[in-house]
Design a protein around this motif. Structure first.
Motif, PDB file in Angstrom:
ATOM      1  N   PRO A   1       0.537  -1.227   0.292  1.00  0.00           N
ATOM      2  CA  PRO A   1      -0.260  -0.366   0.164  1.00  0.00           C
ATOM      3  C   PRO A   1       0.943   1.401   0.203  1.00  0.00           C
ATOM      4  N   TYR A   2       1.913   0.977   0.365  1.00  0.00           N
ATOM      5  CA  TYR A   2       3.054   2.596   0.566  1.00  0.00           C
ATOM      6  C   TYR A   2       4.127   2.409  -0.826  1.00  0.00           C
ATOM      7  N   ARG A   3       3.853   2.064  -1.474  1.00  0.00           N
ATOM      8  CA  ARG A   3       4.856   1.342  -3.063  1.00  0.00           C
ATOM      9  C   ARG A   3       4.705   2.506  -3.534  1.00  0.00           C
ATOM     10  N   THR A   4       5.924   3.628  -4.535  1.00  0.00           N
ATOM     11  CA  THR A   4       4.983   4.737  -5.170  1.00  0.00           C
ATOM     12  C   THR A   4       5.239   4.160  -7.072  1.00  0.00           C
ATOM     13  N   ILE A   5       4.672   4.314  -8.301  1.00  0.00           N
ATOM     14  CA  ILE A   5       5.083   3.852  -9.330  1.00  0.00           C
ATOM     15  C   ILE A   5       6.605   3.632  -9.533  1.00  0.00           C
ATOM     16  N   TRP A   6       7.346   4.803  -8.606  1.00  0.00           N
ATOM     17  CA  TRP A   6       8.361   5.037  -9.855  1.00  0.00           C
ATOM     18  C   TRP A   6       9.811   4.103  -8.450  1.00  0.00           C
ATOM     19  N   GLN A   7       8.824   2.926  -6.895  1.00  0.00           N
ATOM     20  CA  GLN A   7       9.883   2.160  -6.514  1.00  0.00           C
ATOM     21  C   GLN A   7       8.765   0.616  -8.006  1.00  0.00           C
ATOM     22  N   ASP A   8       8.139   0.567  -8.251  1.00  0.00           N
ATOM     23  CA  ASP A   8       7.367  -0.183  -8.829  1.00  0.00           C
ATOM     24  C   ASP A   8       8.518  -0.939  -9.846  1.00  0.00           C
ATOM     25  N   PHE A   9       9.034   1.331 -10.664  1.00  0.00           N
ATOM     26  CA  PHE A   9       9.981   1.233 -12.624  1.00  0.00           C
ATOM     27  C   PHE A   9      11.265   0.710 -11.684  1.00  0.00           C
ATOM     28  N   ASP A  10      11.737   1.117 -10.481  1.00  0.00           N
ATOM     29  CA  ASP A  10      12.837   1.100 -10.344  1.00  0.00           C
ATOM     30  C   ASP A  10      13.055  -0.735 -10.663  1.00  0.00           C
TER      31      ASP A  10
ATOM     32  N   ARG B   1      17.154   8.089   0.267  1.00  0.00           N
ATOM     33  CA  ARG B   1      15.434   6.704  -0.108  1.00  0.00           C
ATOM     34  C   ARG B   1      15.019   8.022   0.537  1.00  0.00           C
ATOM     35  N   MET B   2      13.965   8.442  -0.833  1.00  0.00           N
ATOM     36  CA  MET B   2      12.719   9.486  -0.090  1.00  0.00           C
ATOM     37  C   MET B   2      11.557   8.429  -0.016  1.00  0.00           C
ATOM     38  N   VAL B   3      10.981   8.538   1.226  1.00  0.00           N
ATOM     39  CA  VAL B   3       9.651   7.441   1.582  1.00  0.00           C
ATOM     40  C   VAL B   3       8.713   8.608   1.841  1.00  0.00           C
ATOM     41  N   LEU B   4       7.246   7.802   1.002  1.00  0.00           N
ATOM     42  CA  LEU B   4       6.190   7.885   0.983  1.00  0.00           C
ATOM     43  C   LEU B   4       5.494   7.414   2.659  1.00  0.00           C
ATOM     44  N   LEU B   5       4.646   9.266   3.899  1.00  0.00           N
ATOM     45  CA  LEU B   5       4.405   8.163   4.311  1.00  0.00           C
ATOM     46  C   LEU B   5       2.710   7.712   4.518  1.00  0.00           C
ATOM     47  N   PRO B   6       2.206   7.370   5.413  1.00  0.00           N
ATOM     48  CA  PRO B   6       0.756   6.909   5.113  1.00  0.00           C
ATOM     49  C   PRO B   6      -0.435   8.022   5.849  1.00  0.00           C
ATOM     50  N   ALA B   7       0.752   8.654   6.909  1.00  0.00           N
ATOM     51  CA  ALA B   7      -0.045   9.995   7.433  1.00  0.00           C
ATOM     52  C   ALA B   7       0.714  11.084   7.354  1.00  0.00           C
ATOM     53  N   GLU B   8      -0.021  12.166   7.873  1.00  0.00           N
ATOM     54  CA  GLU B   8       0.933  13.358   7.969  1.00  0.00           C
ATOM     55  C   GLU B   8       1.724  13.209   9.491  1.00  0.00           C
ATOM     56  N   VAL B   9       2.856  13.582   9.246  1.00  0.00           N
ATOM     57  CA  VAL B   9       3.673  13.261  10.477  1.00  0.00           C
ATOM     58  C   VAL B   9       4.086  15.221  11.102  1.00  0.00           C
ATOM     59  N   THR B  10       4.591  14.287  12.388  1.00  0.00           N
ATOM     60  CA  THR B  10       5.578  15.948  12.741  1.00  0.00           C
ATOM     61  C   THR B  10       7.061  15.875  13.557  1.00  0.00           C
ATOM     62  N   GLU B  11       7.542  16.374  13.357  1.00  0.00           N
ATOM     63  CA  GLU B  11       8.774  16.725  13.969  1.00  0.00           C
ATOM     64  C   GLU B  11       8.252  16.205  15.598  1.00  0.00           C
ATOM     65  N   GLU B  12       7.776  16.165  16.233  1.00  0.00           N
ATOM     66  CA  GLU B  12       8.113  16.760  17.544  1.00  0.00           C
ATOM     67  C   GLU B  12       7.550  15.219  18.201  1.00  0.00           C
ATOM     68  N   ASN B  13       8.678  15.130  19.379  1.00  0.00           N
ATOM     69  CA  ASN B  13       8.872  13.826  19.478  1.00  0.00           C
ATOM     70  C   ASN B  13       9.435  12.301  18.088  1.00  0.00           C
ATOM     71  N   ALA B  14       9.855  13.072  17.365  1.00  0.00           N
ATOM     72  CA  ALA B  14      10.348  11.868  16.802  1.00  0.00           C
ATOM     73  C   ALA B  14      11.597  11.441  17.022  1.00  0.00           C
ATOM     74  N   ALA B  15      11.899   9.811  16.958  1.00  0.00           N
ATOM     75  CA  ALA B  15      13.459   9.176  17.771  1.00  0.00           C
ATOM     76  C   ALA B  15      13.592   8.249  16.383  1.00  0.00           C
ATOM     77  N   ALA B  16      14.749   8.135  16.490  1.00  0.00           N
ATOM     78  CA  ALA B  16      15.665   7.288  15.906  1.00  0.00           C
ATOM     79  C   ALA B  16      16.743   6.422  16.506  1.00  0.00           C
ATOM     80  N   SER B  17      16.758   4.738  16.030  1.00  0.00           N
ATOM     81  CA  SER B  17      17.434   4.370  16.207  1.00  0.00           C
ATOM     82  C   SER B  17      18.581   3.304  15.250  1.00  0.00           C
ATOM     83  N   PHE B  18      19.641   3.448  16.073  1.00  0.00           N
ATOM     84  CA  PHE B  18      20.297   2.080  14.447  1.00  0.00           C
ATOM     85  C   PHE B  18      21.318   1.080  15.766  1.00  0.00           C
ATOM     86  N   LYS B  19      21.131   0.310  15.096  1.00  0.00           N
ATOM     87  CA  LYS B  19      21.238  -1.273  16.005  1.00  0.00           C
ATOM     88  C   LYS B  19      21.970  -2.487  14.771  1.00  0.00           C
ATOM     89  N   ASN B  20      22.396  -2.825  14.391  1.00  0.00           N
ATOM     90  CA  ASN B  20      23.203  -3.734  13.642  1.00  0.00           C
ATOM     91  C   ASN B  20      22.937  -4.047  11.998  1.00  0.00           C
TER      92      ASN B  20
END
Length: 156
Positions: free
Chosen positions: A8-17, A116-135
């Motif tokens: 449901p979140y794939r764009t036509i450009w990802q299919d094209f790639d 990569r530009m990722v299309l999101l399923p809903a509008e988001v805000t940068e408030e309380n955004a969190a990112a983690s990176f492991k392995n």
């Protein structure tokens, strides 16, 4: 031709790639690598793919994006909300030192810039955004913009 699973979140450009990569692989095998893009190692051409796969979950009050970035260090990853519906993930994967002069039989791992530009399923805000990176796995949690239901009617 390979079947493409269109989530449901794939764009036509990802299919094209994906289709272009499949066609490139078929032409490579048919022509033995003549005229194909990519790096040539002992007569075999390896396609130059500068992309990575992501999973996007629409989970209650947040959107969760998980990206596989094997061989990438945490310091070489950048995550940015470009607008309420798009997340940009960029990384740099550097080659191990001393590999350039070696005599490879086959080399499929790609080094350099990936984004990569990722299309999101809903509008988001940068408030309380969190990112983690492991392995080699990046997980980004973004809070959805609360939807206002109804309208206020002023009283005279």
């Amino acid at each position: 031709m390979a079947r493409i699973d269109r989530g449901p979140y794939r764009t036509i450009w990802q299919d094209f790639d994906d289709l272009m990569a499949e066609m490139e692989n078929r032409f490579q095998s048919m022509l033995g690598g003549i005229g194909a893009r990519g790096e040539e190692i002992r007569g075999r051409v390896v396609p130059a793919v500068r992309d990575f796969r992501v999973d996007v979950r629409d989970h209650e009050d947040e959107v969760i994006v998980v990206a596989d970035l094997p061989g990438v260090e945490k310091e070489d990853v950048a995550v940015r909300i470009t607008d309420p519906l798009h997340l940009e993930i960029a990384s740099t994967r550097t080659s191990e030192t001393g590999e350039e002069g070696q005599d490879f039989f086959m080399r499929e791992r790609i080094y350099g810039q990936m984004s990569r530009m990722v299309l999101l399923p809903a509008e988001v805000t940068e408030e309380n955004a969190a990112a983690s990176f492991k392995n080699g796995v990046l997980e980004v949690r973004l809070k959805k913009v609360p939807a206002e239901i109804g309208t206020t009617i002023p009283i005279d």
